[in-house]
Design a protein around this motif. Structure first.
Motif, PDB file in Angstrom:
ATOM      1  N   ILE A  36     -10.564 -11.926  -3.505  1.00  0.00           N
ATOM      2  CA  ILE A  36     -11.774 -11.483  -4.213  1.00  0.00           C
ATOM      3  C   ILE A  36     -11.472 -10.309  -5.153  1.00  0.00           C
ATOM      4  CG2 ILE A  36     -13.297 -12.312  -2.390  1.00  0.00           C
ATOM      5  CD1 ILE A  36     -13.619  -9.382  -1.500  1.00  0.00           C
ATOM      6  N   ARG A  37     -10.180 -10.071  -5.428  1.00  0.00           N
ATOM      7  CA  ARG A  37      -9.728  -9.110  -6.432  1.00  0.00           C
ATOM      8  C   ARG A  37      -9.986  -7.659  -6.032  1.00  0.00           C
ATOM      9  NH1 ARG A  37      -8.456 -10.052 -11.223  1.00  0.00           N
ATOM     10  NH2 ARG A  37      -9.754  -8.406 -12.114  1.00  0.00           N
ATOM     11  N   VAL A  38     -10.001  -7.360  -4.746  1.00  0.00           N
ATOM     12  CA  VAL A  38     -10.129  -5.982  -4.288  1.00  0.00           C
ATOM     13  C   VAL A  38      -8.753  -5.354  -4.121  1.00  0.00           C
ATOM     14  CG1 VAL A  38     -10.906  -4.499  -2.405  1.00  0.00           C
ATOM     15  CG2 VAL A  38     -12.358  -6.370  -3.192  1.00  0.00           C
ATOM     16  N   ASN A  39      -7.832  -6.069  -3.479  1.00  0.00           N
ATOM     17  CA  ASN A  39      -6.471  -5.569  -3.301  1.00  0.00           C
ATOM     18  C   ASN A  39      -5.575  -6.075  -4.431  1.00  0.00           C
ATOM     19  OD1 ASN A  39      -7.115  -4.281  -0.908  1.00  0.00           O
ATOM     20  ND2 ASN A  39      -6.507  -6.007   0.373  1.00  0.00           N
ATOM     21  N   PRO A  40      -4.952  -5.191  -5.204  1.00  0.00           N
ATOM     22  CA  PRO A  40      -4.035  -5.630  -6.271  1.00  0.00           C
ATOM     23  C   PRO A  40      -2.734  -6.157  -5.693  1.00  0.00           C
ATOM     24  CG  PRO A  40      -4.022  -3.242  -6.109  1.00  0.00           C
ATOM     25  CD  PRO A  40      -5.090  -3.713  -5.152  1.00  0.00           C
ATOM     26  N   LEU A  41      -2.069  -7.018  -6.444  1.00  0.00           N
ATOM     27  CA  LEU A  41      -0.806  -7.605  -6.007  1.00  0.00           C
ATOM     28  C   LEU A  41       0.363  -6.793  -6.540  1.00  0.00           C
ATOM     29  CD1 LEU A  41      -1.437 -11.432  -6.622  1.00  0.00           C
ATOM     30  CD2 LEU A  41      -2.213  -9.982  -4.736  1.00  0.00           C
ATOM     31  N   ALA A  42       1.406  -6.650  -5.706  1.00  0.00           N
ATOM     32  CA  ALA A  42       2.647  -6.032  -6.163  1.00  0.00           C
ATOM     33  C   ALA A  42       3.549  -7.058  -6.827  1.00  0.00           C
ATOM     34  CB  ALA A  42       3.372  -5.380  -4.982  1.00  0.00           C
ATOM     35  N   ARG A  43       3.381  -8.329  -6.432  1.00  0.00           N
ATOM     36  CA  ARG A  43       4.188  -9.415  -7.001  1.00  0.00           C
ATOM     37  C   ARG A  43       3.455 -10.728  -6.759  1.00  0.00           C
ATOM     38  NH1 ARG A  43       8.567 -12.990  -5.576  1.00  0.00           N
ATOM     39  NH2 ARG A  43       8.202 -12.533  -3.372  1.00  0.00           N
ATOM     40  N   GLY A  44       3.793 -11.742  -7.553  1.00  0.00           N
ATOM     41  CA  GLY A  44       3.169 -13.051  -7.394  1.00  0.00           C
ATOM     42  C   GLY A  44       1.851 -13.154  -8.136  1.00  0.00           C
ATOM     43  N   GLU A  45       1.140 -14.236  -7.897  1.00  0.00           N
ATOM     44  CA  GLU A  45      -0.140 -14.436  -8.560  1.00  0.00           C
ATOM     45  C   GLU A  45      -1.051 -15.316  -7.715  1.00  0.00           C
ATOM     46  OE1 GLU A  45       0.055 -18.150 -11.601  1.00  0.00           O
ATOM     47  OE2 GLU A  45       1.156 -16.381 -12.273  1.00  0.00           O
ATOM     48  N   ILE A  46      -2.348 -15.182  -7.989  1.00  0.00           N
ATOM     49  CA  ILE A  46      -3.370 -16.012  -7.353  1.00  0.00           C
ATOM     50  C   ILE A  46      -4.064 -16.797  -8.453  1.00  0.00           C
ATOM     51  CG2 ILE A  46      -5.479 -16.034  -5.975  1.00  0.00           C
ATOM     52  CD1 ILE A  46      -4.575 -13.453  -4.676  1.00  0.00           C
ATOM     53  N   ASP A  47      -4.083 -18.117  -8.311  1.00  0.00           N
ATOM     54  CA  ASP A  47      -4.724 -18.995  -9.293  1.00  0.00           C
ATOM     55  C   ASP A  47      -5.976 -19.617  -8.695  1.00  0.00           C
ATOM     56  OD1 ASP A  47      -2.596 -18.401 -10.870  1.00  0.00           O
ATOM     57  OD2 ASP A  47      -1.591 -20.335 -10.657  1.00  0.00           O
ATOM     58  N   TYR A  48      -7.029 -19.657  -9.499  1.00  0.00           N
ATOM     59  CA  TYR A  48      -8.264 -20.331  -9.104  1.00  0.00           C
ATOM     60  C   TYR A  48      -8.542 -21.426 -10.130  1.00  0.00           C
ATOM     61  CZ  TYR A  48     -13.112 -21.032  -7.686  1.00  0.00           C
ATOM     62  OH  TYR A  48     -14.294 -21.579  -7.255  1.00  0.00           O
ATOM     63  N   PHE A  63       0.847  -1.189   0.000  1.00  0.00           N
ATOM     64  CA  PHE A  63       0.000   0.000   0.000  1.00  0.00           C
ATOM     65  C   PHE A  63       0.884   1.240   0.000  1.00  0.00           C
ATOM     66  CE2 PHE A  63      -2.645  -3.217   2.212  1.00  0.00           C
ATOM     67  CZ  PHE A  63      -3.707  -3.248   1.314  1.00  0.00           C
ATOM     68  N   GLY A  64       0.511   2.224  -0.804  1.00  0.00           N
ATOM     69  CA  GLY A  64       1.313   3.436  -0.913  1.00  0.00           C
ATOM     70  C   GLY A  64       2.413   3.279  -1.956  1.00  0.00           C
ATOM     71  N   LYS A  65       3.115   4.382  -2.193  1.00  0.00           N
ATOM     72  CA  LYS A  65       4.178   4.381  -3.187  1.00  0.00           C
ATOM     73  C   LYS A  65       5.430   5.047  -2.629  1.00  0.00           C
ATOM     74  CE  LYS A  65       1.066   4.532  -7.201  1.00  0.00           C
ATOM     75  NZ  LYS A  65       0.685   5.284  -8.417  1.00  0.00           N
ATOM     76  N   GLY A  66       6.548   4.709  -3.225  1.00  0.00           N
ATOM     77  CA  GLY A  66       7.816   5.331  -2.864  1.00  0.00           C
ATOM     78  C   GLY A  66       8.227   5.040  -1.438  1.00  0.00           C
ATOM     79  N   GLU A  67       8.708   6.069  -0.751  1.00  0.00           N
ATOM     80  CA  GLU A  67       9.225   5.891   0.608  1.00  0.00           C
ATOM     81  C   GLU A  67       8.112   5.664   1.626  1.00  0.00           C
ATOM     82  OE1 GLU A  67       9.612  10.620   1.787  1.00  0.00           O
ATOM     83  OE2 GLU A  67      11.320   9.587   0.865  1.00  0.00           O
ATOM     84  N   ASP A  68       6.867   5.994   1.257  1.00  0.00           N
ATOM     85  CA  ASP A  68       5.744   5.786   2.166  1.00  0.00           C
ATOM     86  C   ASP A  68       5.068   4.432   1.963  1.00  0.00           C
ATOM     87  OD1 ASP A  68       6.058   8.321   3.307  1.00  0.00           O
ATOM     88  OD2 ASP A  68       4.923   9.258   1.690  1.00  0.00           O
ATOM     89  N   ALA A  69       5.606   3.594   1.096  1.00  0.00           N
ATOM     90  CA  ALA A  69       4.991   2.299   0.805  1.00  0.00           C
ATOM     91  C   ALA A  69       5.069   1.382   2.023  1.00  0.00           C
ATOM     92  CB  ALA A  69       5.677   1.646  -0.396  1.00  0.00           C
ATOM     93  N   VAL A  70       3.987   0.657   2.257  1.00  0.00           N
ATOM     94  CA  VAL A  70       3.912  -0.317   3.350  1.00  0.00           C
ATOM     95  C   VAL A  70       3.693  -1.696   2.740  1.00  0.00           C
ATOM     96  CG1 VAL A  70       2.644  -1.059   5.393  1.00  0.00           C
ATOM     97  CG2 VAL A  70       2.970   1.376   4.952  1.00  0.00           C
ATOM     98  N   ARG A  71       4.593  -2.617   3.051  1.00  0.00           N
ATOM     99  CA  ARG A  71       4.497  -3.978   2.524  1.00  0.00           C
ATOM    100  C   ARG A  71       3.635  -4.797   3.479  1.00  0.00           C
ATOM    101  NH1 ARG A  71       9.756  -7.698   1.103  1.00  0.00           N
ATOM    102  NH2 ARG A  71       8.779  -9.115  -0.385  1.00  0.00           N
ATOM    103  N   ALA A  72       2.346  -4.894   3.180  1.00  0.00           N
ATOM    104  CA  ALA A  72       1.391  -5.523   4.088  1.00  0.00           C
ATOM    105  C   ALA A  72       1.491  -7.042   4.066  1.00  0.00           C
ATOM    106  CB  ALA A  72      -0.031  -5.089   3.735  1.00  0.00           C
ATOM    107  N   VAL A  73       1.751  -7.614   2.906  1.00  0.00           N
ATOM    108  CA  VAL A  73       1.894  -9.066   2.768  1.00  0.00           C
ATOM    109  C   VAL A  73       3.140  -9.321   1.941  1.00  0.00           C
ATOM    110  CG1 VAL A  73       0.863 -11.182   1.853  1.00  0.00           C
ATOM    111  CG2 VAL A  73      -0.590  -9.455   2.909  1.00  0.00           C
ATOM    112  N   GLN A  74       3.960 -10.300   2.364  1.00  0.00           N
ATOM    113  CA  GLN A  74       5.197 -10.576   1.645  1.00  0.00           C
ATOM    114  C   GLN A  74       5.395 -12.075   1.453  1.00  0.00           C
ATOM    115  OE1 GLN A  74       8.622  -9.251   3.980  1.00  0.00           O
ATOM    116  NE2 GLN A  74       7.300  -8.951   5.749  1.00  0.00           N
ATOM    117  N   ASP A  75       5.557 -12.435   0.189  1.00  0.00           N
ATOM    118  CA  ASP A  75       5.932 -13.796  -0.205  1.00  0.00           C
ATOM    119  C   ASP A  75       4.996 -14.850   0.388  1.00  0.00           C
ATOM    120  OD1 ASP A  75       7.552 -15.374  -1.763  1.00  0.00           O
ATOM    121  OD2 ASP A  75       8.926 -15.858  -0.140  1.00  0.00           O
TER     122      ASP A  75
END
Length: 432
Positions: free
Chosen positions: A79-91, A38-50
């Protein structure tokens, strides 16, 4: 094989069945190295990682962790509300994250529904219960005629324990438990395959929670629904889950079957969550030693951690040394005792001080890391001093002060550049 899988992953429609895992079970949903920022640049917060895990068809997969650990963020990404910065979700083996065809998007919405945490906020107060439950039917034309729609809605409202005469009422006329039943009916009337339940009982009275859980279990048995159950109460999760994933600060640290996880909580954070489960006996609860997780016990400076299966379909996050220790504990086959009860008269042990090395709690800034405006002003007029301050503050993890110095330094250097350019231009005109 690879070409077939790649073609299937780009499919515009969902297949009837998902891929089969190594254990012979159908994989309905799969998260692969997911990062959410969430956020961009120096204010970005990595809420979920790997984050990586699979959910098998027909099971209840629970995602547990403390508040702010990223549980709901993962659910909203599914449910496709939050976009991913990396990785993928398969259904069902088809990628549903990122940009997908409109037809596939509608099919995903139809197949994946969500039950929200707050039943009051998730229902439209201006709409009747009849319209709330029927909205998905209208959007996807899931009825033949008006009589068929009414029949489906009335059948569903009775399935969740309410009466057809409730359909003409508004959400504010119901209790919290009844509103959550309406939310469940709204999701189930779409006949989904996967339901993301985001702490569906945390806002309800204790006496109502079991009723809602039994209701969800009934739908699972009758319709074969798969649940991604998001919760923080492990005492509830143990008895409704087939498998459990533990998440800490956006990272999955352990995944295992429910009884396996409670018998062998290998990661220290899992150990701390289980030790926090209240004991019904107040005398025992008073003598219980609460295990507090301290992230500084890990030394990942050289030996980098990985998410590894140690056997028994049990995955743990750790470096090579930790994984060997976890594997040794599991292979001994002696259940780990996560809760310690002191004997009568025995004193509570003193809390351990945090070690100086290892992972730091980045959520708590240093006391003097204020990001004062005076750092910006000083760095603006003295850019060279600002550069020195930037290096010093960054070294001691004073990131607010570092950013304040950087803003002033960049502005000061820019001003010096403009003055120098004007001076050179004037000098060129004089010489010319």
């Amino acid at each position: 094989m690879a070409a077939t899988q790649a073609t299937e992953n780009r499919a515009g429609r969902l297949p009837e069945h998902g891929p089969i895992g190594e254990n012979g079970r159908e994989i309905l949903l799969s998260l692969k190295n997911v990062d959410i920022t969430f956020g961009k640049g120096e204010d970005a917060v990595r809420a979920v990682q790997d984050a990586s895990f699979d959910i098998y068809k027909g099971e209840t997969f629970s995602l547990v962790g403390e508040s702010g650990s990223g549980k709901t963020t993962v659910g909203r990404a599914v449910i496709r509300v939050n976009p991913l910065a990396r990785g993928e979700i398969d259904y069902k083996g088809v990628r549903i994250s990122g940009k997908i065809p409109r037809a596939l998007d509608r099919e995903v919405i139809r197949n994946i529904q969500m039950v929200f945490q707050d039943p009051a906020a998730s229902l439209n107060e201006r709409a009747t219960v009849d319209y709330i439950i029927s909205e998905g039917l209208y959007n996807y034309h899931l009825f033949e005629n008006e009589a068929d729609r009414v029949k489906k809605v009335e059948h569903m409202i009775e399935q969740v324990g309410l009466l057809p005469e409730h359909l003409t009422r508004y959400p504010h006329e119901f209790s919290g438990g009844q509103r959550q039943r309406i939310g469940i009916a709204r999701a189930m009337v779409m006949e989904p395959e996967l339901v993301v339940a985001d702490e569906p009982i945390s806002a309800l009275d204790v006496s109502i929670r079991a009723q809602v859980l039994n209701l969800m279990k009934k739908f699972q048995e009758e319709k074969g629904i798969t649940y991604l159950f998001i919760a923080h109460d492990l005492s509830v999760v143990r008895f409704i889950s087939d498998r459990i994933g533990v998440i800490y600060k956006g990272r999955i640290v352990e995944v295992a079957e429910a009884e396996e996880l409670f018998n062998f909580p290998l990661h220290p954070y899992t150990h701390s969550l289980i030790s926090a489960i209240p004991i019904p006996d107040p005398k025992l609860e008073k003598r219980k030693v609460l295990y507090t997780y301290d992230p500084s016990i890990h030394d990942y400076s050289e030996d980098k951690p990985e998410f590894v299966c140690i056997g028994h379909d049990h995955y743990v996050y750790g470096n090579k040394k930790e994984i060997e220790e976890y594997r040794a504990v599991r292979e001994r086959g002696i259940p780990v005792k996560p809760i310690t009860i002191l004997a009568p008269g025995e004193e509570m042990p003193a809390p351990q001080e945090r070690a100086g090395s290892g992972e730091e709690d980045i959520t708590i800034p240093p006391a003097r890391d204020t990001g004062s405006m005076w750092y910006t002003v000083l760095a603006f007029f003295l850019p060279l001093l600002g550069l020195a301050g930037m290096l010093l503050f960054k070294h001691f993890h004073h990131f607010r002060n570092y950013r304040a110095c950087r803003r002033g330094t960049m502005a000061g250097l820019a001003l010096l550049g403009v003055i120098l350019a004007v001076f050179l231009l004037l000098l060129w005109r004089v010489v010319a």
